[in-house]
Scaffold this motif. Structure first.
Motif, PDB file in Angstrom:
ATOM      1  N   VAL A  42       0.833  -1.210   0.000  1.00  0.00           N
ATOM      2  CA  VAL A  42       0.000   0.000   0.000  1.00  0.00           C
ATOM      3  C   VAL A  42       0.863   1.254   0.000  1.00  0.00           C
ATOM      4  O   VAL A  42       0.630   2.181  -0.761  1.00  0.00           O
ATOM      5  CB  VAL A  42      -0.945   0.011   1.218  1.00  0.00           C
ATOM      6  CG1 VAL A  42      -1.841   1.220   1.171  1.00  0.00           C
ATOM      7  CG2 VAL A  42      -1.769  -1.251   1.251  1.00  0.00           C
ATOM      8  N   ILE A  48      -3.985  -0.441  -2.929  1.00  0.00           N
ATOM      9  CA  ILE A  48      -4.780  -0.693  -1.740  1.00  0.00           C
ATOM     10  C   ILE A  48      -5.036  -2.188  -1.611  1.00  0.00           C
ATOM     11  O   ILE A  48      -5.377  -2.853  -2.575  1.00  0.00           O
ATOM     12  CB  ILE A  48      -6.109   0.085  -1.815  1.00  0.00           C
ATOM     13  CG1 ILE A  48      -6.987  -0.196  -0.612  1.00  0.00           C
ATOM     14  CG2 ILE A  48      -6.859  -0.222  -3.084  1.00  0.00           C
ATOM     15  CD1 ILE A  48      -6.533   0.513   0.600  1.00  0.00           C
ATOM     16  N   LEU A 236      -4.847  -2.692   8.159  1.00  0.00           N
ATOM     17  CA  LEU A 236      -4.772  -1.478   7.356  1.00  0.00           C
ATOM     18  C   LEU A 236      -4.889  -0.237   8.246  1.00  0.00           C
ATOM     19  O   LEU A 236      -4.213   0.767   8.013  1.00  0.00           O
ATOM     20  CB  LEU A 236      -5.872  -1.478   6.286  1.00  0.00           C
ATOM     21  CG  LEU A 236      -5.710  -0.421   5.209  1.00  0.00           C
ATOM     22  CD1 LEU A 236      -4.449  -0.674   4.424  1.00  0.00           C
ATOM     23  CD2 LEU A 236      -6.895  -0.391   4.280  1.00  0.00           C
ATOM     24  N   VAL A 240      -2.407   2.917   8.384  1.00  0.00           N
ATOM     25  CA  VAL A 240      -2.871   4.278   8.127  1.00  0.00           C
ATOM     26  C   VAL A 240      -2.547   5.169   9.309  1.00  0.00           C
ATOM     27  O   VAL A 240      -2.092   6.304   9.149  1.00  0.00           O
ATOM     28  CB  VAL A 240      -4.384   4.272   7.847  1.00  0.00           C
ATOM     29  CG1 VAL A 240      -4.921   5.690   7.830  1.00  0.00           C
ATOM     30  CG2 VAL A 240      -4.663   3.588   6.538  1.00  0.00           C
ATOM     31  N   MET A 244       1.538   5.701   5.938  1.00  0.00           N
ATOM     32  CA  MET A 244       1.871   4.793   4.842  1.00  0.00           C
ATOM     33  C   MET A 244       3.165   5.221   4.169  1.00  0.00           C
ATOM     34  O   MET A 244       3.443   6.412   4.061  1.00  0.00           O
ATOM     35  CB  MET A 244       0.741   4.802   3.816  1.00  0.00           C
ATOM     36  CG  MET A 244      -0.494   4.100   4.300  1.00  0.00           C
ATOM     37  SD  MET A 244      -1.868   4.370   3.193  1.00  0.00           S
ATOM     38  CE  MET A 244      -2.453   5.944   3.751  1.00  0.00           C
TER      39      MET A 244
END
Lengths: 310, 288
Positions: A42, A48, A236, A240, A244
């Motif tokens: 990512v 993604i 994820l 975040v 990233m």
């Protein structure tokens, strides 16, 4: 006698408390490895992925099957696990990478649901019962558990971070960054976007498989529910939150989101609410993550860093 | 044969409900290019709001209207406070925000209404119909007619009114439609109002159909509808409706007849990956 009893009780309490801390620490380190892998996909390549738990699970199941059914040791199985993780990442990445960004998000969610369903419904993978009896890792004739297992995971984490650091510097990832920021421009420069996206995908899924293998040997029992879609969302979110595309972001994010549920434990019922609400505020006001470009932390510390340099 | 027809009728009802939820998602994707996962949370809120208003007043019409208003408001709040400020970031940033909103709303539902399954003991004012010995229950008939009414209304709005023209313009290119004198932010908000109100209807219908309302009722639809809008062609409303109906029928028939080892919830994604391989723009999508 009473005094000795109390002293013993305190010692036991301290023992359980520290083993509790080690358990949480081990989980955080294993997740951090997986999040580093996700970061390659990512953060570095800009693809993604909402199905990272699937690859985490593929690693765990491969390790479990190789060690319980094929009788290999952890160290014999590890290269195979990483190779199989990368191979499946390659096969699943091949169609996914070609589709546009929004499709990719949904496709990876789909991969997660399908992989979980396969684990749950195919008898070879233990079905709904999962796979148990996974042996502990043996290193120098020592069965690793507790603190020694934690240190082993930490060692792997350091290796993965070094790999990420090297990747970030080397030309392949420079190409990936170019692909992430301006795909058409990169392809006119002679960089094949598909090839580098796929490379990042394979590296990321191999790292996830490594994390999955450690998880399987730590838990000694795995089932399909451990690798469901919410786990992907969690991974994820950690990425975040941390930022990233940075080296330290995955570690910071995993640490915060790993420790937070323990800090919020006194809130009992409201725990998950605060957790999700915090994530919401974070993505709303700091979408670049804590350590990302233009983040609050960067802005506060940037002058200090600059002053340090002559 | 009779069993088959009954299964088929159930499948169409299932598909109609999927269509009502997916519709809002397709509309929102059309104008904002955002995967609005939180739409399923709006649908859950719709079911709860409908249930509470029904319990308080005993009137289903008030329940529908009230839930639609609550959901429309919630949809606009999500749009104004989350999606609009995040428009300038890559699409996965609003997507993660959307997932966070959805989990947050689920938690609010759990905290306010409790983690247990509530029943929705309403009787829809439709007759039971017998056709050649096959009974179409009043609930099924209600699902069919309400879906048909909503779809017709929506078709009318998008193709025959100026508002619909503006909506279609905004979905083609938001900045150019802005330049043409359309207040596109208002249009986006109106899209959210319509989509969320329809989600409220879907929530109440599901609540009555299964006689169940619970905090996580939106989880499975949240991701399944994403697959559906891909199958239908991202942003294509008719495509999304057709895909939903097909999936509803396919799921019900496959569960009834073929003894497939995969759970029904994975079916949508398998169909999606198949469609992506065969026709990457979806059933009715245009290759943009």
């Amino acid at each position: 006698v009473a005094f000795r009893g109390i002293a013993g009780l305190i010692a036991v309490r301290r023992e359980t408390l520290s083993s509790y801390a080690i358990t949480i620490g081990t989980f955080i380190v294993i997740q951090a490895i997986a999040v580093c892998g996700l970061n390659v996909i990512v953060g570095f390549a800009g693809q993604i992925s909402l199905g990272h738990a699937a690859f985490f699970g593929i690693g765990a199941y491969t390790a479990a099957i190789l060690t319980t059914k094929a009788g290999l040791s952890f160290w014999m199985a590890l290269p195979l696990v990483i190779a199989i993780g990368g191979l499946i990442g390659f096969l699943l990445g091949l169609p996914s990478i070609r589709v546009r960004e929004d499709f990719l998000a949904i496709t990876t969610i789909g991969i997660n649901f399908i992989v979980e369903a396969v684990f749950r419904y195919v008898p070879f993978f233990g079905g709904a019962l999962g796979i148990g009896g996974i042996p502990r890792i043996v290193l120098f004739d020592m069965r690793l558990k507790g603190i020694s297992f934690f240190l082993l995971c930490l060692g792997f984490l350091v290796l993965v971070v070094l790999l990420c650091w090297w990747l970030k510097r080397c030309w392949a990832i420079l190409a990936c960054f170019a692909v992430r920021d301006e795909e058409s421009a990169a392809s006119t420069m002679g960089i094949s976007p598909v090839r580098f996206k796929l490379l990042a995908f394979v590296i990321g899924t191999s790292i996830a498989a490594l994390a999955g293998s450690l998880y399987a040997h730590y838990m000694q029992f795995i089932s399909a529910g451990d690798f469901s879609f919410p786990v992907s969302v969690g991974l994820l979110s950690m990425l975040v939150l941390g930022g990233m595309g940075t080296i330290w972001g995955p570690l910071v994010g995993t640490l915060i989101l790993g420790v937070l549920p323990e800090v919020f434990r006194p809130l009992v019922d409201y725990r998950i609410f605060f957790y999700t609400f915090l994530l919401l505020l974070m993505i709303r006001f700091q979408p670049g993550g804590l350590l990302g470009e233009e983040s609050v932390v960067r802005r506060v510390f940037a002058p200090l860093l600059k002053r340090g340099k002559p | 044969m009779r069993l088959f027809i009954e299964q088929l009728l159930n499948g169409i009802a299932m598909g109609s409900i999927y269509a009502l939820i997916t519709l809002g998602l397709a509309l929102v994707y059309g104008v904002m290019r955002i995967l609005h996962v939180a739409h399923a949370a709006v649908y859950t809120i719709g079911a709860y709001a409908g249930l509470f208003i029904f319990q308080a007043t005993g009137s289903l019409i008030l329940a529908f209207l009230g839930a639609m208003i609550v959901c429309a408001f919630l949809g606009v709040v999500i749009e104004r406070f989350l999606y609009f400020p995040l428009m300038k970031y890559p699409p996965f940033v609003p997507l993660i925000g959307s997932i966070a909103v959805m989990l947050c709303i689920e938690e609010v539902c759990r905290l306010v209404a409790g983690p247990y399954i509530l029943t929705f003991p309403a009787k829809l004012p439709f007759p039971d119909v017998y056709l050649g010995g096959i009974q179409i229950s009043s609930t099924l008939l209600a699902v069919y007619s309400i879906t048909a009414i909503v779809l017709l209304l929506l078709w009318y709005i998008t193709t025959r009114t100026e508002l619909g023209l503006a909506m279609r313009a905004a979905s083609q290119d938001i900045s150019i439609s802005d330049a043409m004198g359309i207040n596109s932010h208002l249009i986006v908000s109106i899209t959210f109002v319509i989509g969320s109100a329809v989600a409220a209807v879907a929530g109440i219908l599901v609540g009555i159909y299964y006689n169940q309302v619970y905090p996580t009722m939106g989880t499975v639809p949240a991701y399944k509808t994403l697959a559906l809008i891909v199958v239908g062609g991202l942003g294509s409303v008719p495509g999304a409706v057709i895909a939903s109906l097909l999936l509803g029928v396919a799921e019900t028939l496959l569960i009834g007849y073929a003894n497939i080892p995969l759970p029904r919830d994975a079916l949508a994604f398998i169909a999606m990956i198949g469609v992506l391989m065969w026709r990457s723009e979806g059933l009715l999508g245009s290759s943009r």
